[in-house]
Design a protein around this motif. Structure first.
Motif, mmCIF file in Angstrom:
data_model
loop_
_atom_site.group_PDB
_atom_site.id
_atom_site.type_symbol
_atom_site.label_atom_id
_atom_site.label_comp_id
_atom_site.label_asym_id
_atom_site.label_seq_id
_atom_site.Cartn_x
_atom_site.Cartn_y
_atom_site.Cartn_z
ATOM 1 N N PHE A 122 3.990 1.574 2.583
ATOM 2 C CA PHE A 122 5.078 2.405 2.066
ATOM 3 C C PHE A 122 4.563 3.828 1.920
ATOM 4 O O PHE A 122 3.748 4.123 1.045
ATOM 5 C CB PHE A 122 5.535 1.839 0.717
ATOM 6 C CG PHE A 122 6.610 2.640 0.024
ATOM 7 C CD1 PHE A 122 7.544 3.363 0.735
ATOM 8 C CD2 PHE A 122 6.684 2.663 -1.361
ATOM 9 C CE1 PHE A 122 8.537 4.095 0.093
ATOM 10 C CE2 PHE A 122 7.668 3.370 -2.027
ATOM 11 C CZ PHE A 122 8.600 4.094 -1.297
ATOM 12 N N GLY A 123 5.026 4.725 2.794
ATOM 13 C CA GLY A 123 4.549 6.102 2.746
ATOM 14 C C GLY A 123 5.694 7.084 2.660
ATOM 15 O O GLY A 123 6.735 6.902 3.307
ATOM 16 N N HIS A 124 5.507 8.128 1.850
ATOM 17 C CA HIS A 124 6.523 9.171 1.740
ATOM 18 C C HIS A 124 6.030 10.456 2.381
ATOM 19 O O HIS A 124 4.913 10.910 2.122
ATOM 20 C CB HIS A 124 6.874 9.441 0.278
ATOM 21 C CG HIS A 124 7.964 10.451 0.112
ATOM 22 N ND1 HIS A 124 9.264 10.208 0.497
ATOM 23 C CD2 HIS A 124 7.949 11.740 -0.336
ATOM 24 C CE1 HIS A 124 9.998 11.289 0.267
ATOM 25 N NE2 HIS A 124 9.223 12.220 -0.234
ATOM 26 N N SER A 125 6.866 11.050 3.236
ATOM 27 C CA SER A 125 6.571 12.319 3.901
ATOM 28 C C SER A 125 5.281 12.184 4.721
ATOM 29 O O SER A 125 5.236 11.353 5.628
ATOM 30 C CB SER A 125 6.494 13.436 2.854
ATOM 31 O OG SER A 125 6.569 14.709 3.449
ATOM 32 N N VAL B 167 0.858 -1.182 0.000
ATOM 33 C CA VAL B 167 0.000 0.000 0.000
ATOM 34 C C VAL B 167 0.892 1.229 0.000
ATOM 35 O O VAL B 167 1.715 1.420 0.902
ATOM 36 C CB VAL B 167 -0.942 0.008 1.217
ATOM 37 C CG1 VAL B 167 -1.700 1.336 1.296
ATOM 38 C CG2 VAL B 167 -1.934 -1.147 1.113
ATOM 39 N N CYS B 168 0.742 2.071 -1.013
ATOM 40 C CA CYS B 168 1.571 3.263 -1.200
ATOM 41 C C CYS B 168 0.789 4.513 -0.802
ATOM 42 O O CYS B 168 -0.341 4.718 -1.281
ATOM 43 C CB CYS B 168 2.012 3.375 -2.662
ATOM 44 S SG CYS B 168 3.021 1.979 -3.239
ATOM 45 N N LEU B 169 1.399 5.337 0.030
ATOM 46 C CA LEU B 169 0.724 6.487 0.626
ATOM 47 C C LEU B 169 1.463 7.763 0.262
ATOM 48 O O LEU B 169 2.603 7.977 0.684
ATOM 49 C CB LEU B 169 0.680 6.310 2.142
ATOM 50 C CG LEU B 169 -0.017 4.998 2.577
ATOM 51 C CD1 LEU B 169 0.528 4.506 3.900
ATOM 52 C CD2 LEU B 169 -1.523 5.206 2.630
ATOM 53 N N PRO B 170 0.844 8.635 -0.540
ATOM 54 C CA PRO B 170 1.526 9.830 -1.063
ATOM 55 C C PRO B 170 1.835 10.890 -0.013
ATOM 56 O O PRO B 170 1.288 10.906 1.095
ATOM 57 C CB PRO B 170 0.550 10.376 -2.112
ATOM 58 C CG PRO B 170 -0.372 9.248 -2.422
ATOM 59 C CD PRO B 170 -0.478 8.454 -1.155
#
Length: 255
Positions: free
Chosen positions: A93-96, A26-29
């Protein structure tokens, strides 16, 4: 687990559907980001991995919806959708801002008896650290910060009208993440891999290392050359971390 609903596709974007995946990512912007930011990840990891990119309200094809400026409310919405997905070993998986959302999702999953395989926390200081920021209070401050961090396409950055059209979502995201608070001793059992840029103005090395206090499952740190968006500047290296993770996960599952 309840059954998926038709509205779940508003949140969950599968750019490369995987018919028979072995795991889910799961990708989190980031703040102001959108699901397509992670399209290269889906292209690289499918079909072995079900790559789900989360689309927050208030942007792109969800622009008619009000953006959410409370991180807890945003996390609750994402969590309810994810709990309705078919069960698979789950990596977050999250960025910022997405890294904080990933941490809060891990807390909710664990409270419900499900432990994610790992949280990949990218480009964000540890949840228990705090900086006195109030970027969301000024549109000009938001636009200046976005331009400084260079997290949006150059064509958008140079188009003042498009930038201002994106402001409602940006303003809500900044408010959500800047008003978020987490105690220094709040921890999950989920292992955490921290990814950080060595010249990121938003995260010092010590602030990145502090993620170690927030997990009982082990924490490792990967430092990349670059600023806040090292994730794009060093895309091949970041992708290698993800590929190694799923390769190891597959080997363990096979064993």
């Amino acid at each position: 687990m309840s059954q998926p609903s038709s509205g779940d596709n508003l949140w969950c974007r599968r750019f490369r559907p995987a018919p028979n995946p072995a795991a889910r990512l799961v990708c989190l912007p980031h703040a102001g980001g959108s699901a397509p930011f992670f399209l290269p990840v889906a292209a690289a990891l499918s079909p072995q991995v079900d790559v789900v990119s989360i689309q927050y309200p208030g942007r792109q094809d969800r622009r008619a919806e009000a953006p959410l400026d409370d991180l807890s409310v945003l996390v609750d919405g994402i969590y309810q959708v994810l709990r309705r997905q078919p069960e698979l070993p789950l990596t977050l998986f999250g960025h910022s801002m997405g890294a904080v959302i990933g941490f809060e999702l891990a807390r909710r999953f664990e409270a419900d008896g499900v432990r994610p395989v790992r949280l990949m926390a990218s480009g964000r200081r540890a949840p228990g650290t705090h900086r006195d920021e109030s970027t969301f209070g000024s549109d000009d401050a938001i636009m200046a910060e976005v331009r400084e961090l260079s997290g949006t396409a150059a064509s958008l950055l140079s188009d003042d009208e498009m930038m201002r059209a994106a402001l409602p979502a940006l303003r809500a995201d900044y408010r959500a993440v800047e008003t978020y608070r987490c105690g220094p001793d709040v921890a999950v059992d989920t292992p955490i891999t921290v990814l950080t840029g060595d010249s990121d103005p938003k995260t010092t090395l010590d602030e990145a290392k502090a993620w170690d206090r927030h997990t009982r499952g082990g924490c490792d740190l990967r430092v990349f050359t670059g600023g806040h968006f090292f994730i794009s500047e060093r895309a091949a290296e970041v992708m290698q971390v993800l590929e190694d993770h799923f390769r190891e996960q597959g080997a363990r599952h096979a064993g």
